[in-house]
Design an enzyme around this catalytic site. Structure first.
Site, short mmCIF file in Angstrom:
data_model
loop_
_atom_site.label_atom_id
_atom_site.label_comp_id
_atom_site.label_asym_id
_atom_site.label_seq_id
_atom_site.Cartn_x
_atom_site.Cartn_y
_atom_site.Cartn_z
N TYR A 236 28.37 48.23 16.31
CA TYR A 236 26.98 47.75 16.51
C TYR A 236 26.56 48.40 18.07
O TYR A 236 27.35 48.58 18.89
CB TYR A 236 26.94 46.14 17.10
CG TYR A 236 26.82 45.49 15.93
CD1 TYR A 236 25.95 45.23 14.92
CD2 TYR A 236 27.93 44.61 15.69
CE1 TYR A 236 25.92 44.60 13.74
CE2 TYR A 236 27.96 43.45 14.71
CZ TYR A 236 27.08 43.67 13.61
OH TYR A 236 27.07 42.65 12.62
N LYS B 84 46.17 18.51 28.00
CA LYS B 84 44.92 18.44 27.60
C LYS B 84 44.31 19.58 27.20
O LYS B 84 45.18 20.82 27.13
CB LYS B 84 43.95 18.17 29.17
CG LYS B 84 44.16 19.21 30.26
CD LYS B 84 43.74 18.70 31.55
CE LYS B 84 43.96 19.45 32.76
NZ LYS B 84 42.75 20.08 33.13
N CYS C 14 32.76 42.71 17.12
CA CYS C 14 31.97 41.72 16.18
C CYS C 14 32.34 40.54 16.28
O CYS C 14 33.47 40.21 16.76
CB CYS C 14 32.00 42.59 14.86
SG CYS C 14 31.66 44.25 14.60
N ASP D 237 33.59 38.96 13.82
CA ASP D 237 35.25 38.58 13.09
C ASP D 237 36.09 39.79 12.98
O ASP D 237 37.15 39.52 12.57
CB ASP D 237 34.55 38.33 11.65
CG ASP D 237 33.44 37.48 11.26
OD1 ASP D 237 33.49 36.22 11.75
OD2 ASP D 237 32.36 37.90 10.87
N ARG E 229 36.33 16.25 43.66
CA ARG E 229 36.14 16.29 42.26
C ARG E 229 35.61 14.82 41.63
O ARG E 229 34.53 14.12 41.64
CB ARG E 229 37.11 16.81 41.48
CG ARG E 229 36.84 17.12 39.92
CD ARG E 229 37.61 18.14 39.26
NE ARG E 229 38.98 17.58 39.16
CZ ARG E 229 40.07 18.25 38.49
NH1 ARG E 229 39.66 19.55 37.88
NH2 ARG E 229 41.34 17.87 38.34
N ARG F 135 52.76 16.97 37.87
CA ARG F 135 51.96 17.23 36.65
C ARG F 135 52.15 18.77 36.40
O ARG F 135 51.10 19.50 36.85
CB ARG F 135 50.55 16.55 36.69
CG ARG F 135 50.42 15.11 37.24
CD ARG F 135 49.15 14.56 37.17
NE ARG F 135 48.28 15.44 38.16
CZ ARG F 135 48.23 15.08 39.51
NH1 ARG F 135 48.59 14.24 39.95
NH2 ARG F 135 47.41 15.88 40.25
N HIS G 59 44.88 15.00 43.51
CA HIS G 59 44.87 16.40 43.15
C HIS G 59 44.52 17.50 44.03
O HIS G 59 43.65 17.20 44.84
CB HIS G 59 43.93 16.36 41.91
CG HIS G 59 44.06 18.04 41.12
ND1 HIS G 59 45.30 18.24 40.53
CD2 HIS G 59 43.06 18.65 40.63
CE1 HIS G 59 45.19 19.35 40.03
NE2 HIS G 59 43.74 19.63 39.86
N1 PMH Z 1 46.90 17.58 37.31
C1 PMH Z 1 45.59 17.57 37.36
C2 PMH Z 1 44.77 16.19 37.61
C3 PMH Z 1 44.71 18.80 36.80
O1 PMH Z 1 43.42 18.32 36.58
C4 PMH Z 1 45.33 19.67 36.22
C5 PMH Z 1 44.95 20.98 35.64
C6 PMH Z 1 46.93 19.62 36.29
C7 PMH Z 1 47.35 18.50 36.65
C8 PMH Z 1 47.75 20.64 35.68
O2 PMH Z 1 47.54 21.75 36.60
P1 PMH Z 1 48.56 23.29 36.35
O3 PMH Z 1 48.08 23.72 34.98
O4 PMH Z 1 47.98 24.24 37.33
O5 PMH Z 1 49.67 22.80 36.26
N2 PMH Z 1 43.41 21.11 35.73
C9 PMH Z 1 42.83 22.12 35.75
C10 PMH Z 1 41.60 22.26 35.68
O6 PMH Z 1 40.80 21.14 36.15
N3 PMH Z 1 41.21 23.52 36.01
O7 PMH Z 1 42.14 24.15 35.52
C11 PMH Z 1 43.27 23.55 35.30
#
Ligand code: PMH
Length: 370
Positions: free
Chosen positions: A266, A38, A312, A314, A134, A220, A164
């Site tokens: 600046y 993601k 700045c 850029d 969440r 994951r 999670h």
């Molecule tokens: N699974 C879920 C549902 C997640 O939201 C995330 C990461 C992961 C797996 C992977 O986590 P990792 O990168 O620690 O391995 N989600 C997020 C988050 O919402 N903010 O930071 C990481």
């Protein structure tokens, strides 16, 4: 689009492959990895990271948005993809038609798509709420309702169940244990309500590294795949060797000597106490190189050079220990002649977590793959 600028992020795909192999070795046999790509693969490039992960045996991908999954499909990625974010029910058909798995945790969401006709059955993973608060199904009653509803729908199929963790990055967290128990309890109920195989997954990088034996079919892995440790305590376990995959480089575009008393940028916040060599580096907050990095440093010739004056949009200026040529390489993240700036160093300076560093670099910075 062709890139003309001399500032670039280098993504070492071999390091990503290496990290995945190290993580795989931690897990018990037959346990698999879901590659989390993601937020454009945590800023590394979701398509390239996904391809690399698939090449080293990862067979499931995860994203947060339907857009992110569609982008993978549009780039020829055929592997299963789970979207963890809530996709508006009106767009469930997009996922179904592209063979993208969605998350479900609300009966009303299902009711909204009850009469939809899809080209293919839509796969769903149900998310259990176990302590993160969440998203997720909160009660066994709600779970029962959802399973009942799915049973009567012919356009969707329940194929997985996940949760999670909120505190897996702490060592020996009680909440982690509690979440495991709640997950198992919901899973038991689900098994009676919904006989038949389900894919199960609970852990992120921190959980996978700290508790590899407690992981379900899939873990994951996100941040660890990119070579970053999810927290200092997890890094301290020393149980897995990870290589930071992203580095960030630029080049001096101007070098000049300012005389004592002259100021830089600046607000004239930096004024030279003695005659000083100043180098200009073409990166700024418009690239996501945050203004609050003003007192941080970069690497040049293996040496730390302080960032001076306001950053700045850029460009920014650095103090040099001697005159260098225009075109001299400057490293902002990663290795330079034996010295290194880690994402963790930047995160420390910015009072944030390493996750945020690669994500903050905008699309103005070209990603170059090696
Ligand atoms: N699974 C879920 C549902 C997640 O939201 C995330 C990461 C992961 C797996 C992977 O986590 P990792 O990168 O620690 O391995 N989600 C997020 C988050 O919402 N903010 O930071 C990481």
């Amino acid at each position: 689009m062709k890139q003309y600028r001399n500032t670039w992020a280098e993504i070492n795909l071999e390091a990503i492959g290496y990290n995945i192999q190290q993580l795989k070795k931690l897990l018990p046999d037959k346990r698999k990895i879901m590659g989390v790509v993601k937020a454009n693969g945590y800023g590394h490039g979701s398509v390239q990271v996904a391809q690399t992960a698939l090449n080293v045996g990862v067979d499931f991908l995860m994203v947060a948005l339907l857009e992110e999954a569609v982008k993978l499909r549009e780039n020829g990625i055929k592997a299963p993809i789970l979207v963890i974010g809530r996709v508006p029910p009106a767009y469930a058909y997009v996922a179904a038609n592209l063979g993208i798995t969605l998350s479900v945790f609300q009966i009303d969401w299902l009711k909204n798509i009850d009469n939809d006709k899809f080209e293919k059955t839509l796969d769903l993973h149900v998310e259990f709420e176990t302590g993160m608060n969440r998203t997720g199904v909160c009660t066994l009653n709600e779970l029962e309702e959802i399973v009942e509803m799915v049973r009567h729908m012919d356009n969707v199929k329940l194929t997985g169940a996940y949760t999670h963790f909120a505190t897996a990055d702490e060592i020996g967290s009680e909440l982690f244990e509690e979440q495991c128990k709640r997950y198992e309890k919901m899973l038991e109920s689900l098994a009676t309500l919904h006989p038949g195989p389900l894919m199960t997954h609970i852990g992120n990088s921190a959980a996978g590294i700290q508790y590899p034996d407690k992981m379900h079919q899939y873990t994951r892995f996100g941040v660890a795949m990119y070579g970053l440790y999810p927290s200092i305590p997890i890094r301290g376990l020393n149980s897995v060797d990870l290589k930071q995959a992203m580095s960030l480089h630029s080049e001096l575009i101007q070098v000049k000597k300012i005389i004592a008393g002259e100021c830089v940028s600046y607000g004239a916040t930096f004024c030279a106490e003695k005659d000083t060599w100043i180098g200009t580096v073409p990166i700024g907050y418009g690239d996501g190189w945050r203004r609050s990095l003003q007192d941080f440093h970069v690497l040049l010739n293996g040496k730390k050079m302080p960032i001076v004056g306001r950053i700045c949009m850029d460009v920014m200026m650095i103090e040099l220990d001697q005159p260098y040529e225009v075109g001299q390489k400057v490293t902002l993240i990663g290795e330079n002649n034996g010295a290194i700036i880690e994402m963790d160093d930047l995160a420390n300076h910015l009072d944030t977590i390493n996750y945020e560093i690669p994500c903050m670099l905008t699309s103005r910075i070209p990603r170059v793959y090696v």
